[in-house]
Design an enzyme around this catalytic site. Structure first.
Site, PDB file in Angstrom:
ATOM      1  N   HIS A   3      25.735  20.761  37.115  1.00 14.64           N
ATOM      2  CA  HIS A   3      25.208  20.882  38.478  1.00 14.64           C
ATOM      3  C   HIS A   3      26.151  20.263  39.499  1.00 14.64           C
ATOM      4  O   HIS A   3      26.315  20.767  40.596  1.00 14.64           O
ATOM      5  CB  HIS A   3      23.856  20.189  38.578  1.00 14.64           C
ATOM      6  N   GLU A  25      46.728  48.939  30.056  1.00 17.30           N
ATOM      7  CA  GLU A  25      47.289  47.630  29.691  1.00 17.30           C
ATOM      8  C   GLU A  25      48.029  47.680  28.361  1.00 17.30           C
ATOM      9  O   GLU A  25      48.551  46.680  27.887  1.00 17.30           O
ATOM     10  CB  GLU A  25      46.209  46.551  29.667  1.00 17.30           C
ATOM     11  N   ASP A  37      48.106  42.027  30.189  1.00 15.83           N
ATOM     12  CA  ASP A  37      48.409  42.569  28.866  1.00 15.83           C
ATOM     13  C   ASP A  37      49.557  43.562  28.897  1.00 15.83           C
ATOM     14  O   ASP A  37      50.353  43.614  27.964  1.00 15.83           O
ATOM     15  CB  ASP A  37      47.157  43.241  28.271  1.00 15.83           C
ATOM     16  N   CYS A  67      44.087  45.098  38.327  1.00 18.34           N
ATOM     17  CA  CYS A  67      43.217  43.921  38.231  1.00 18.34           C
ATOM     18  C   CYS A  67      43.874  42.783  37.455  1.00 18.34           C
ATOM     19  O   CYS A  67      43.259  41.756  37.215  1.00 18.34           O
ATOM     20  CB  CYS A  67      41.867  44.283  37.624  1.00 18.34           C
TER      21      CYS A  67
HETATM   22  C1  PEP Z   1      44.843  42.218  32.100  1.00 17.97           C
HETATM   23  O1  PEP Z   1      45.176  42.335  30.928  1.00 17.97           O
HETATM   24  O2  PEP Z   1      45.654  42.266  33.061  1.00 17.97           O
HETATM   25  C2  PEP Z   1      43.444  41.996  32.453  1.00 17.97           C
HETATM   26  C3  PEP Z   1      43.029  41.990  33.698  1.00 17.97           C
HETATM   27  O3  PEP Z   1      42.591  41.750  31.437  1.00 17.97           O
HETATM   28  P1  PEP Z   1      42.449  40.328  30.702  1.00 17.97           P
HETATM   29  O4  PEP Z   1      43.240  39.318  31.471  1.00 17.97           O
HETATM   30  O5  PEP Z   1      40.995  40.051  30.687  1.00 17.97           O
HETATM   31  O6  PEP Z   1      43.015  40.638  29.348  1.00 17.97           O
HETATM   32 MG    MG Z   2      43.717  42.661  29.409  1.00 15.80          MG
END
Ligand code: PEP
Ligand code: MG
Length: 584
Positions: A193, A435, A459, A506
């Site tokens: 918390h 990836e 990745d 991402c």
């Molecule tokens: C990535 O591989 O760039 C990704 C966003 O996935 P994670 O970091 O969860 O493997």
């Molecule tokens: Mg990944």
């Protein structure tokens, strides 16, 4: 005096420098005395009186601070009041007084310890951390029993960094926000918390520092770095100056944050880029909007499988996703299906340890093997799609057949739901993570069968350059601007644009302001990142023109080494946006 550094967990970001205030929250030392028959009634009455006094104190806090209370605060106070009425605590103590004939203090301490032991056995981290609530409530009652004053942070006169073994939510609530610069505690985790409240109050905090209370006295000079979970006691001059600089740039960041939050992520010539947040816990959803992001570009769902004795049920999937999608509205939420294995959390179930897990049964490979685990997640995601805009994302796709397999399973689940009359969004977009290099190489084929790509550079770089992303010995090779990586990105972008599907990134690369213009120039329309990076990237987006970004991307693509590509990017930024670079 010499500088001492404590490393714990960053619970709430920010850097503060100031004098320490050591809050006395030592456990009340309890003398558990045997009592006579005749005293039993009296001890029970003392205990009940202390309970009532504790309840009154909490009610008082609630009344005094009611207008400042957010929902999470109210919930915490309610929890403490409920604990004061909890049968295990109240009846357990009374029973011990009666049956074992010990005084109220001794009986209460034993009861609290027994309850805490039960919490310790819980696998789920969040629930396990709730034992601190029991301890804190127990301590309050004990203080009332022995007549020790409840030292309060409301009484602080001078600005200070609070150092304590642990802080009860009631401490953090009453503290004078204008006087408390930050806090650092021995105990706590990111989900305690104290940490949750610190974040919601915007006060820098570091927790889990182990023995900080033993090393700091009131009045000591300390530097608290809530970003990295560090506390430096009696810093030397060099450290001091270094942190002053860091503090200044962080403050700047915060000011920028406020200014940029509600402005669109739009280039000078009117091109919109979608800046989104990556989240791992459902409650993080609100922080994305707080940082000026528009929706969730990556919701990692592994947390549902973490530290749990049982696999999540369809209902648990559904509730978690519904929570996020409703709070993110009107924005979109990209939910990524389970990515276990590899360097991440272990495989659920009885799978043998793999010799090379990063190349093993990871993510979609695992899900297609364990459909009993995948199906409830797909059902949960589809059901949640009735409550807002969800896009589903399959991780670690390496070829077409895997994608088709996953899609056909989704079609089966849709047919089931339809037959059951359960609502879902039939138009929910389907995307794949790019990836694995093989996916990047066949991006044109994949593009025909999905609605969007989301590139996971974490990745993609690892697999393209054959370097373990978690290995510090090869970390120097982990380079997003490697020509091989850039060529894959370009290829993926080309395929996405040819097929007129969405293109997102991402991976961490998306959150680095140095790469933002390059990625825009390469045609990325969605950039999803850790929330703290959103304002920085927004700053870049709002400072460039699209044709500059395209020119930069072209220039960078021509470089034969990562080093040259980086220098090109830096020089370009310096030349075109000297003010921006100075600020960054
Ligand atoms: C990535 O591989 O760039 C990704 C966003 O996935 P994670 O970091 O969860 O493997
Ligand atoms: Mg990944």
């Amino acid at each position: 005096m010499s500088e001492t550094t404590f490393k714990g967990i960053g619970a709430s970001p920010g850097i503060v420098i100031g004098r320490a205030y050591l809050l006395d929250r030592r456990k009340v030392v309890v003398a558990g005395k045997q009592i006579q028959d005749v005293d039993v009634k009296n001890e029970v009455a003392r205990f009940r009186k202390a309970l009532e006094a504790s309840k009154a104190q909490i009610e008082d806090i609630r009344k005094r601070f009611t207008k400042d209370l957010g929902r999470s605060h109210r919930y915490i106070l309610d929890t403490h009041v409920l604990l004061l009425e909890d049968r295990m605590l109240v009846d357990g103590t009374v029973k011990r007084i009666r049956e074992r004939q010990v005084n109220a203090e001794g009986a209460l301490r034993e009861t609290v310890d027994a309850i805490v032991r039960k919490f310790d056995a819980i696998a789920d981290e969040y629930l396990r951390e709730r034992k601190h609530d029991v301890e804190q409530v127990g301590e309050r009652v004990l203080r009332n029993l022995v007549g020790r004053k409840q030292e309060s942070l409301a009484d602080i006169r001078e600005e200070a960094i609070i150092i304590a073994h642990d802080l009860a939510p009631t401490d953090t609530l009453v503290m004078r926000k204008d006087k408390v610069l930050g806090f650092a505690t021995d105990a706590g985790s990111r989900t305690s918390h104290t940490a949750i409240l610190a974040r919601s109050l915007g006060i820098p905090a570091a927790v889990g520092l182990d023995k900080i209370t033993a090393a700091v006295k009131t009045g000591d000079v300390v530097i608290l770095d809530g970003i990295h979970g560090m506390v430096l006691v009696d810093p030397d001059e060099e450290t001091f100056l270094d942190y002053l600089k860091k503090q200044r740039s962080f403050k700047y960041f915060e000011q920028e944050l406020v200014k940029l939050r509600d402005l669109p992520a739009e280039t000078l010539d009117g091109h919109r880029v979608h800046l989104q947040g990556n989240i791992e816990l459902p409650e993080e959803v609100t922080t994305v909007a707080d940082h000026g992001g528009a929706g969730i570009g990556l919701y990692r769902t592994e947390f549902l499988f973490l530290n749990k004795p049982d696999l999540p049920t369809e209902e648990q999937h559904y509730q978690a996703y519904r929570h996020v999608v409703e709070r993110a509205a009107p924005h979109t939420v990209v939910i990524r299906t389970l990515d276990v294995g590899g360097d991440k959390i272990g495989l659920p179930g009885n799978f043998e340890k793999e010799p090379n897990p990063v190349l093993g049964l990871r993510a979609i490979r695992f899900c297609l093997k364990r459909r009993d685990i995948f199906r409830p997640q797909l059902r949960g995601i589809l059901r949640a799609s009735a409550h807002g805009t969800i896009k589903i994302l399959f991780p670690m796709i390496s070829g077409l057949s895997e994608l088709r397999d996953a899609r056909s399973m989704m079609d089966e689940v849709k047919a089931e739901l339809r037959a059951e009359g359960v609502p879902f969004d039939d138009q929910m977009q389907v995307g794949v993570m790019i990836e694995v290099p093989s996916a990047a190489l066949i991006a044109d084929l994949l593009a025909r069968e999905v609605d969007y790509f989301s590139v996971g550079t974490n990745d993609l770089i690892q697999y393209t350059l054959a370097i373990d992303r978690g290995n510090e010995h090869v970390a120097y090779m982990y380079e997003p601007l490697e020509p091989a990586v850039l060529r894959l990105l370009q290829r993926v972008s080309h395929a996405a644009h040819e097929a007129k599907i969405g293109l997102a990134m991402c991976g961490e690369m998306a959150g680095d302001p140095l790469y933002a213009a390059i990625l825009m120039g390469l045609g990325f329309q969605f950039l999803s990142m850790n929330v703290a990076s959103i304002p920085w990237v927004k700053k870049v987006v709002r400072s460039v023109r699209m044709h500059d970004a395209i020119e930069l991307a072209d220039l960078v693509m021509q470089q034969p080494t990562a080093d040259l590509a980086r220098r090109t990017a830096e020089a370009f930024m310096h030349e075109r946006f000297p003010d921006l670079v100075a600020e960054l």
